[in-house]
Design an enzyme around this catalytic site. Sequence first.
Site, PDB file in Angstrom:
ATOM      1  N   HIS A  21       0.896  -1.146   0.183  1.00 18.93           N
ATOM      2  CA  HIS A  21      -0.058   0.167   0.248  1.00 18.93           C
ATOM      3  C   HIS A  21       0.796   1.283   0.002  1.00 18.93           C
ATOM      4  O   HIS A  21       2.151   1.137   0.151  1.00 18.93           O
ATOM      5  CB  HIS A  21      -0.792  -0.144   1.245  1.00 18.93           C
ATOM      6  CG  HIS A  21      -0.439   0.152   2.549  1.00 18.93           C
ATOM      7  ND1 HIS A  21       0.344  -1.113   2.981  1.00 18.93           N
ATOM      8  CD2 HIS A  21      -0.230   1.226   3.447  1.00 18.93           C
ATOM      9  CE1 HIS A  21       0.840  -0.699   4.274  1.00 18.93           C
ATOM     10  NE2 HIS A  21       0.430   0.527   4.730  1.00 18.93           N
ATOM     11  N   HIS A  33       1.396   3.726   1.995  1.00 21.53           N
ATOM     12  CA  HIS A  33       2.240   4.353   3.285  1.00 21.53           C
ATOM     13  C   HIS A  33       3.624   4.384   2.839  1.00 21.53           C
ATOM     14  O   HIS A  33       4.152   3.510   2.397  1.00 21.53           O
ATOM     15  CB  HIS A  33       1.836   3.824   4.444  1.00 21.53           C
ATOM     16  CG  HIS A  33       0.414   4.160   5.076  1.00 21.53           C
ATOM     17  ND1 HIS A  33      -0.345   3.608   6.008  1.00 21.53           N
ATOM     18  CD2 HIS A  33      -0.170   5.405   4.750  1.00 21.53           C
ATOM     19  CE1 HIS A  33      -1.303   4.081   6.308  1.00 21.53           C
ATOM     20  NE2 HIS A  33      -1.166   5.382   5.362  1.00 21.53           N
ATOM     21  N   ASP A  76       6.236   4.077   4.832  1.00 21.99           N
ATOM     22  CA  ASP A  76       7.021   2.880   5.544  1.00 21.99           C
ATOM     23  C   ASP A  76       6.913   1.809   4.678  1.00 21.99           C
ATOM     24  O   ASP A  76       7.650   0.779   5.049  1.00 21.99           O
ATOM     25  CB  ASP A  76       6.786   2.972   7.067  1.00 21.99           C
ATOM     26  CG  ASP A  76       5.332   2.558   7.384  1.00 21.99           C
ATOM     27  OD1 ASP A  76       4.870   1.944   8.210  1.00 21.99           O
ATOM     28  OD2 ASP A  76       4.584   2.601   6.524  1.00 21.99           O
ATOM     29  N   HIS A  77       5.861   1.600   3.738  1.00 22.71           N
ATOM     30  CA  HIS A  77       6.099   0.611   2.820  1.00 22.71           C
ATOM     31  C   HIS A  77       6.621   0.699   1.573  1.00 22.71           C
ATOM     32  O   HIS A  77       6.907  -0.229   0.824  1.00 22.71           O
ATOM     33  CB  HIS A  77       4.565  -0.050   2.922  1.00 22.71           C
ATOM     34  CG  HIS A  77       4.348  -0.778   3.955  1.00 22.71           C
ATOM     35  ND1 HIS A  77       4.191  -1.933   4.338  1.00 22.71           N
ATOM     36  CD2 HIS A  77       3.962  -0.360   5.319  1.00 22.71           C
ATOM     37  CE1 HIS A  77       3.693  -2.511   5.739  1.00 22.71           C
ATOM     38  NE2 HIS A  77       3.652  -1.321   6.262  1.00 22.71           N
ATOM     39  N   HIS A  80      -7.411  -0.969   5.775  1.00 22.43           N
ATOM     40  CA  HIS A  80      -6.580  -0.256   6.164  1.00 22.43           C
ATOM     41  C   HIS A  80      -6.516   1.165   5.510  1.00 22.43           C
ATOM     42  O   HIS A  80      -6.715   2.191   6.194  1.00 22.43           O
ATOM     43  CB  HIS A  80      -5.011  -0.887   6.054  1.00 22.43           C
ATOM     44  CG  HIS A  80      -4.052  -0.122   6.561  1.00 22.43           C
ATOM     45  ND1 HIS A  80      -3.920   0.213   7.951  1.00 22.43           N
ATOM     46  CD2 HIS A  80      -2.888   0.351   5.945  1.00 22.43           C
ATOM     47  CE1 HIS A  80      -2.972   0.946   7.954  1.00 22.43           C
ATOM     48  NE2 HIS A  80      -2.020   0.921   6.900  1.00 22.43           N
ATOM     49  N   ASP A 134       0.090  -4.022   5.920  1.00 25.87           N
ATOM     50  CA  ASP A 134      -1.019  -3.730   6.930  1.00 25.87           C
ATOM     51  C   ASP A 134      -2.488  -3.930   6.525  1.00 25.87           C
ATOM     52  O   ASP A 134      -2.869  -3.813   5.590  1.00 25.87           O
ATOM     53  CB  ASP A 134      -0.822  -2.028   7.174  1.00 25.87           C
ATOM     54  CG  ASP A 134       0.809  -1.626   7.780  1.00 25.87           C
ATOM     55  OD1 ASP A 134       0.852  -0.726   7.752  1.00 25.87           O
ATOM     56  OD2 ASP A 134       1.355  -2.640   8.330  1.00 25.87           O
ATOM     57  N   GLU A 139       1.876  -8.462  10.064  1.00 28.92           N
ATOM     58  CA  GLU A 139       2.129  -7.591  11.050  1.00 28.92           C
ATOM     59  C   GLU A 139       1.680  -7.576  12.328  1.00 28.92           C
ATOM     60  O   GLU A 139       0.440  -8.265  12.380  1.00 28.92           O
ATOM     61  CB  GLU A 139       1.967  -6.337  10.449  1.00 28.92           C
ATOM     62  CG  GLU A 139       0.348  -5.785  10.377  1.00 28.92           C
ATOM     63  CD  GLU A 139       0.018  -4.338  10.926  1.00 28.92           C
ATOM     64  OE1 GLU A 139       1.102  -3.777  11.525  1.00 28.92           O
ATOM     65  OE2 GLU A 139      -1.089  -4.108  10.910  1.00 28.92           O
ATOM     66  N   HIS A 148       7.202  -6.506  12.495  1.00 26.73           N
ATOM     67  CA  HIS A 148       6.802  -5.161  12.800  1.00 26.73           C
ATOM     68  C   HIS A 148       6.673  -4.903  14.526  1.00 26.73           C
ATOM     69  O   HIS A 148       6.363  -4.080  14.978  1.00 26.73           O
ATOM     70  CB  HIS A 148       5.402  -4.849  12.312  1.00 26.73           C
ATOM     71  CG  HIS A 148       5.317  -3.789  11.374  1.00 26.73           C
ATOM     72  ND1 HIS A 148       4.304  -3.711  10.480  1.00 26.73           N
ATOM     73  CD2 HIS A 148       6.211  -2.716  11.186  1.00 26.73           C
ATOM     74  CE1 HIS A 148       4.585  -2.456   9.875  1.00 26.73           C
ATOM     75  NE2 HIS A 148       5.852  -2.131  10.071  1.00 26.73           N
TER      76      HIS A 148
END
EC number: 3.1.27.-
Lengths: 362, 599
Positions: B68, B70, B72-73, B157, B178, B203, B414
């Site tokens: 996705h 975000h 941090d991905h 999410h 996530d 996660e 995570h």
Amino acid sequence: YRDLHTFELQAPTRLIEWARGSRVCVAGYGQSDGNEILQLIPPPTLLTKETQGLCPERDFKVECGGFSEHPVYSLKYVPDTSLLVTSGPPDSSLQVWQVSAEDSDVIKSVSPIATENGTGQSWAKIATISARAPWVLHGSRLDRVQITEVESRKNVYTAASGGSEELSGLAFLDCNTLLLCCATGRLCLADVRQPQSLVEAVSVPSAPCSEQWCMGTRLGAQGLEPSSQPVARLSSRGLLTLTDLRKTSEFLALAKARVPSPGSGAEFLCVSWAPALEGCLAISGFDGTVHVYDTQSWDNSGREAEPIFVHKGHAFGGAGGSGDPPLVTVHTWHLQKPRTLLSAASDGSLHVWDWVQPCGKC
Amino acid sequence: MPEIKVTPLGAGQDVGRSCILVSVAGKNVMLDCGMHMGYNDDRRFPDFSYITQNGRLTDFLDCVIISHFHLDHCGALPYFSEMVGYDGPIYMTHPTKAICPILLEDYRKITVDKKGETNFFTSQMIKDCMKKVVAVHLHQTVQVDEELEIKAYYAGHVLGAAMFQIKVGCESVVYTGDYNMTPDRHLGAAWIDKCRPDLLISESTYATTIRDSKRCRERDFLKKVHETVERGGKVLIPVFALGRAQELCILLETFWERMNLKAPIYFSTGLTEKANHYYKLFITWTNQKIRKTFVQRNMFEFKHIKAFDRAFADNPGPMVVFATPGMLHAGQSLQIFRKWAGNEKNMVIMPGYCVQGTVGHKILSGQRKLEMEGRQILEVKMQVEYMSFSAHADAKGIMQLIRQAEPRSVLLVHGEAKKMEFLKQKIEQEFHVNCYMPANGETTTILTNPCIPVDISLGLLKRETAIGPLPDAKKPKLMHGTLLMKDNSFRLVSPEQALKELGLAEHQLRFTCRVHIQDPRKEHETVLRVYNHLKGILKDYSVQHLPDGSITVESILIQATAHSEDQGTKVLLVSWTYQDEELGSYLTSLLKKGLPQST
């Protein structure tokens, strides 16, 4: 309300215990095995004195957990140690657990404390103290009350038998004095130093139908002489009696709470004193509500009392029409914030609420 | 033993820079390529040197999958593909492909323009990177190559978030990214079928959290907004173009309607168009309720929410404004912030995480005097609130997902090692599967038990079912055959057919053994003695004395000759084929014991 937070536990609990460092402990009581004991860190909103509306950290965090093979009906931390004791069906034995949150997040079971198990015995009620040594007071019936030293498993005291009624609660008033409450309403005082004698406090008014009783003692408050605090007893019909332990021959007060009848049984009856408010107590276990009463205006007449606040949140929370409405299983007061309570119900909900005093009172 | 290897390059036991390397049956897949938002130096990127020291990443990796948008991905994706070097396919869902470049560009602007960093990817790199992206639909099986296939599942999410199943032959891995198991106003809950992967990678950030109910958060949010507006203040809500903004709009619209409030709510320009555009494109990605209402009236055209104009910021009186960008680092939201910051009646509500260095981050950390361009000091008197609506799975949700997918093993990423022991035990106890929690750089090997399909020839099947009891589905039946492995196929055939196919001749094996017997009589007398002896002992076997002087026991042949040097010794030749090995050995040892005296 000044504030209300609702949470959902994975499994319902019938106990909420405070632990060192403002931790809160809950445990599952379901029939299937794999019940979890969870030690939770409350969100910062609960720990601070000021109530904040929006706050980044609003959740409970599971600090550590353990797995119990049996349903957990009662749990008490052993003060000044990293141990806790649990009890529950099918018998009156206890289980000791070790909590070491810094090393691992698993609460490990240490060993059981076996007891004599007669037929038809239910689960043991427990209380702990660490005055001379870490002790656990336990018993399921009036004639099976004993104190066991937690670490050595030695029996240090056995109460004189005053009958074989089932117990609904027990407590340490101080390091020498015990208070025992039977399900019939009988209240007995015992002195650890005098194992042969049991002093009986005033009985409860006899009732046409059988009712069950439980008690609440005000021990959380600092610096107060324990015997000066009245003991409250609550019946499954909603009767409340207050007894001064220095004058056990009469009731201090008698009142009736407005509760639905017939009651839903005495499984989850719970009465507790507010640690930071004079004369305030809360009751639950009749339905999905928690009542808060101011007992300072009560007398001996047994009249119906008006609650100063009723928390109805659990009754509305539920899954919407499926099955029975949730029943509040337990409630407890916050140790510092005067009007904050925590309550749990049979649908797994956990509420933290702060009520507003109706004007005119303290 | 066949095995699946998993190495987290980031998010092993910490939060941020998700990047996981998976090896299944010889195929190498990289899952996510995130940026760690807490670091300013190279620690913010996953350590790609774990993958291969010298070789080219394009040769080593079969594909990259992004779950996705975000950061941090996906934050390190342009760095990975353009600066480290990767030209293979990058898979993600359609909404992710549309939204990623916007966030990456935003992020690049903050880091380079605001913070003045040099070792960072450029706008062109973002564009080049996105050219390598192949977009996928939900539940669509995508053949990466002949053996490797992937499939995306709905993860909730955020818009476009997906869980991916990676399958090679009959071995498979599911990566959750996530996800969220409870639906909210604009997104549904994650869902997967009973695909029974060998491994589920999940996660566990929020595994130890018991979340405050949504209703309470929303109620508190509305209370704050209401209080501010009632006292004549202005509320600024900085948002990204998509995602939570829609959620909050729906919430406010419903509240305004119910409470009959009059204060204006504005959505900054560009936001409405972009939001509507994307939601129309990706309507199948939002939840059921929105899809239904969208058909009747456009859910994102609100009654009480209007388009914003810059001039409105100076209007007196209460109002609520949604403006981009989300971290107050530039653009319209920052402009509005500067106008309103000095008044304590006003409020700013940050609805999400803010990167270090942004104004959003500074005010959330408590800073109340900010240095703006031209060394101007801005005093912040307005109320600063933070409200996180982001949805992750808690322990209950994780258990639910495992129950849905039924994996053979689980791997958690995570979370912090010490805090995952309880969850690990919980999973192991309830599902009786192994649960792993590797740290960054640590490789976990999971042994798999793949089923190898073998074709059986019809002739062999018929023959084997003809003998013995009828086939029973519950009882395994032992069969004899020859396994032929040719190219990539396995076939079970009868030995005769195998020989024929392979062009081999059948060999006959014959054993001959010599047994010496002491007997001075003539040969034919010895033979008679042997014959009578064997006939007496081997009553269940066919023992025959042939006219030519030899004895047969079943198909074994026994002949007697005189010893060449010693007339008193006779030599018995015992001969048998390989098939009669057992009987042949038995006969030999029997004869070696000698003949009884009587005959």
